[in-house]
Write a protein that holds these residues in place. Structure first.
Motif, PDB file in Angstrom:
ATOM      1  N   THR A  54       0.832  -1.201   0.000  1.00  0.00           N
ATOM      2  CA  THR A  54       0.000   0.000   0.000  1.00  0.00           C
ATOM      3  C   THR A  54       0.865   1.250   0.000  1.00  0.00           C
ATOM      4  N   LYS A  55       1.940   1.250   0.769  1.00  0.00           N
ATOM      5  CA  LYS A  55       2.857   2.389   0.780  1.00  0.00           C
ATOM      6  C   LYS A  55       3.465   2.602  -0.602  1.00  0.00           C
ATOM      7  N   GLN A  56       3.800   1.507  -1.275  1.00  0.00           N
ATOM      8  CA  GLN A  56       4.373   1.611  -2.619  1.00  0.00           C
ATOM      9  C   GLN A  56       3.348   2.153  -3.611  1.00  0.00           C
ATOM     10  N   GLU A  57       2.084   1.724  -3.471  1.00  0.00           N
ATOM     11  CA  GLU A  57       1.025   2.226  -4.351  1.00  0.00           C
ATOM     12  C   GLU A  57       0.780   3.709  -4.129  1.00  0.00           C
ATOM     13  N   LEU A  58       0.775   4.121  -2.860  1.00  0.00           N
ATOM     14  CA  LEU A  58       0.579   5.538  -2.551  1.00  0.00           C
ATOM     15  C   LEU A  58       1.710   6.382  -3.117  1.00  0.00           C
ATOM     16  N   GLN A  59       2.933   5.850  -3.035  1.00  0.00           N
ATOM     17  CA  GLN A  59       4.082   6.572  -3.571  1.00  0.00           C
ATOM     18  C   GLN A  59       3.975   6.710  -5.086  1.00  0.00           C
ATOM     19  N   ALA A  60       3.547   5.635  -5.741  1.00  0.00           N
ATOM     20  CA  ALA A  60       3.368   5.686  -7.199  1.00  0.00           C
ATOM     21  C   ALA A  60       2.249   6.657  -7.564  1.00  0.00           C
ATOM     22  N   TYR A  61       1.184   6.654  -6.764  1.00  0.00           N
ATOM     23  CA  TYR A  61       0.071   7.582  -6.992  1.00  0.00           C
ATOM     24  C   TYR A  61       0.547   9.016  -6.828  1.00  0.00           C
ATOM     25  N   ARG A  62       1.376   9.245  -5.823  1.00  0.00           N
ATOM     26  CA  ARG A  62       1.914  10.585  -5.553  1.00  0.00           C
ATOM     27  C   ARG A  62       2.741  11.087  -6.738  1.00  0.00           C
ATOM     28  N   LEU A  63       3.518  10.209  -7.326  1.00  0.00           N
ATOM     29  CA  LEU A  63       4.439  10.609  -8.394  1.00  0.00           C
ATOM     30  C   LEU A  63       3.761  10.768  -9.751  1.00  0.00           C
ATOM     31  N   ASN A  64       2.695   9.987  -9.995  1.00  0.00           N
ATOM     32  CA  ASN A  64       2.194   9.894 -11.366  1.00  0.00           C
ATOM     33  C   ASN A  64       0.742  10.298 -11.604  1.00  0.00           C
ATOM     34  N   GLU A  65      -0.043  10.481 -10.540  1.00  0.00           N
ATOM     35  CA  GLU A  65      -1.487  10.585 -10.766  1.00  0.00           C
ATOM     36  C   GLU A  65      -2.105  11.956 -10.537  1.00  0.00           C
ATOM     37  N   PHE A  66      -1.303  13.008 -10.345  1.00  0.00           N
ATOM     38  CA  PHE A  66      -1.915  14.314 -10.130  1.00  0.00           C
ATOM     39  C   PHE A  66      -2.718  14.769 -11.352  1.00  0.00           C
ATOM     40  N   ARG A  84      -1.035  25.509 -10.052  1.00  0.00           N
ATOM     41  CA  ARG A  84      -0.666  24.098 -10.160  1.00  0.00           C
ATOM     42  C   ARG A  84       0.340  23.717  -9.076  1.00  0.00           C
ATOM     43  N   HIS A  85       1.354  24.564  -8.884  1.00  0.00           N
ATOM     44  CA  HIS A  85       2.349  24.270  -7.858  1.00  0.00           C
ATOM     45  C   HIS A  85       1.688  24.172  -6.486  1.00  0.00           C
ATOM     46  N   TYR A  86       0.792  25.097  -6.198  1.00  0.00           N
ATOM     47  CA  TYR A  86       0.132  25.113  -4.888  1.00  0.00           C
ATOM     48  C   TYR A  86      -0.691  23.851  -4.671  1.00  0.00           C
ATOM     49  N   TYR A  87      -1.523  23.494  -5.650  1.00  0.00           N
ATOM     50  CA  TYR A  87      -2.408  22.347  -5.469  1.00  0.00           C
ATOM     51  C   TYR A  87      -1.676  21.011  -5.582  1.00  0.00           C
ATOM     52  N   GLU A  88      -0.633  20.967  -6.410  1.00  0.00           N
ATOM     53  CA  GLU A  88       0.082  19.704  -6.575  1.00  0.00           C
ATOM     54  C   GLU A  88       1.058  19.436  -5.429  1.00  0.00           C
ATOM     55  N   PHE A  89       1.868  20.449  -5.071  1.00  0.00           N
ATOM     56  CA  PHE A  89       2.925  20.216  -4.098  1.00  0.00           C
ATOM     57  C   PHE A  89       2.517  20.537  -2.653  1.00  0.00           C
ATOM     58  N   GLU A  90       1.718  21.574  -2.460  1.00  0.00           N
ATOM     59  CA  GLU A  90       1.370  21.975  -1.100  1.00  0.00           C
ATOM     60  C   GLU A  90       0.058  21.367  -0.617  1.00  0.00           C
ATOM     61  N   ASN A  91      -0.623  20.644  -1.493  1.00  0.00           N
ATOM     62  CA  ASN A  91      -1.849  19.958  -1.092  1.00  0.00           C
ATOM     63  C   ASN A  91      -1.766  18.469  -1.416  1.00  0.00           C
ATOM     64  N   PHE A  92      -1.830  18.145  -2.698  1.00  0.00           N
ATOM     65  CA  PHE A  92      -1.854  16.755  -3.145  1.00  0.00           C
ATOM     66  C   PHE A  92      -0.686  15.934  -2.607  1.00  0.00           C
ATOM     67  N   LYS A  93       0.536  16.364  -2.907  1.00  0.00           N
ATOM     68  CA  LYS A  93       1.705  15.581  -2.506  1.00  0.00           C
ATOM     69  C   LYS A  93       1.967  15.673  -1.001  1.00  0.00           C
ATOM     70  N   MET A  94       1.655  16.822  -0.405  1.00  0.00           N
ATOM     71  CA  MET A  94       1.877  16.965   1.026  1.00  0.00           C
ATOM     72  C   MET A  94       0.987  16.011   1.816  1.00  0.00           C
ATOM     73  N   VAL A  95      -0.290  15.909   1.419  1.00  0.00           N
ATOM     74  CA  VAL A  95      -1.216  15.005   2.116  1.00  0.00           C
ATOM     75  C   VAL A  95      -0.786  13.552   1.938  1.00  0.00           C
ATOM     76  N   LEU A  96      -0.360  13.198   0.727  1.00  0.00           N
ATOM     77  CA  LEU A  96       0.100  11.821   0.489  1.00  0.00           C
ATOM     78  C   LEU A  96       1.375  11.524   1.265  1.00  0.00           C
ATOM     79  N   ASP A  97       2.278  12.504   1.357  1.00  0.00           N
ATOM     80  CA  ASP A  97       3.493  12.322   2.164  1.00  0.00           C
ATOM     81  C   ASP A  97       3.133  12.035   3.620  1.00  0.00           C
ATOM     82  N   MET A  98       2.142  12.752   4.131  1.00  0.00           N
ATOM     83  CA  MET A  98       1.693  12.543   5.507  1.00  0.00           C
ATOM     84  C   MET A  98       1.103  11.152   5.673  1.00  0.00           C
ATOM     85  N   GLN A  99       0.332  10.698   4.676  1.00  0.00           N
ATOM     86  CA  GLN A  99      -0.283   9.375   4.733  1.00  0.00           C
ATOM     87  C   GLN A  99       0.784   8.283   4.716  1.00  0.00           C
ATOM     88  N   ILE A 100       1.766   8.431   3.831  1.00  0.00           N
ATOM     89  CA  ILE A 100       2.845   7.440   3.727  1.00  0.00           C
ATOM     90  C   ILE A 100       3.668   7.420   5.014  1.00  0.00           C
TER      91      ILE A 100
END
Length: 219
Positions: A92-104, A144-160
């Protein structure tokens, strides 16, 4: 949809509070997420402080397109093999990481479609982001930077990170213990895991015992 908030108060006591009953036209990810965001906004709550979610009967409540939901459902099974469950945590951690990198981009496409269908103004991702608290101050970043890096990826980083912190020691310990399973004529036996298990308990295995174990396993 009923929303119940579970939290820990200043005394360390776990409490639950019913906060809202929301009408939703369907139970798709986007509809449910949109309703939750609205409730949080009305109550001056921040999604960035959420550490998990629970739900009853709605498998698509999981914000991350069924990834964490599969893990949640598996861990709730009474007949679940512990070692297999830990493998699922790792996967699951690997899937979340892949989602973080590729699915925005795919998520952005879904959100854009939802906004257009509901006549909601779509933000131009190339425009400069404007902080609603300081509208006259230039942020120097795009939407895009705000929503991708300060929201999308930040929340996924916290989850991982949360999955890592919660299961790190337990996962390694159980995976090492799993090598002692007699199933399949000890097919899961692993020398490296046996050595690591001994290293995890230095007070129970002296240096000489660990060296002796290394020697025996090598033989």
């Amino acid at each position: 949809m009923a929303l119940v908030l579970r939290y820990v108060d200043k005394l360390g006591l776990v409490k639950e509070r019913f906060i809202s009953l929301v009408h939703v036209k369907d139970t798709t990810n986007l509809s449910l997420k949109h309703a939750i965001v609205e409730v949080f906004a009305r109550n001056n709550l921040s999604l960035t402080k959420v550490r998990g979610q629970g739900y009853d009967g709605a498998s698509n409540m999981s914000v991350y397109l069924g990834i964490t939901n599969n893990l949640s459902q598996s861990l709730q099974r009474k007949d679940q093999d512990i070692v297999n469950a830990m493998d699922m945590v790792k996967a699951t951690k690997q899937e979340l990481q892949a989602y973080r990198l590729n699915e925005f981009d795919s998520l952005l496409k879904e959100v854009t479609y939802f906004c257009e269908e509901n006549e909601i103004e779509v933000v131009d991702m190339d425009d400069q982001y404007v902080d609603p608290k300081y509208r006259r101050k230039k942020t120097g970043i795009t939407n895009r930077h705000y929503y991708e890096f300060e929201n999308f990826k930040m929340v996924l980083d916290m989850q991982i990170q949360e999955l890592g912190n919660r299961y790190k020691v337990t996962t390694e310990l159980l995976m090492c213990m799993g090598s002692l399973s007699p199933d399949g004529n000890f097919s899961a036996f692993n020398e490296d895991k046996m050595l690591r298990l001994a290293e995890m308990y230095p007070n129970d295995f002296s240096y000489e015992q660990r060296e002796s174990l290394k020697h025996e396993l090598c033989i």
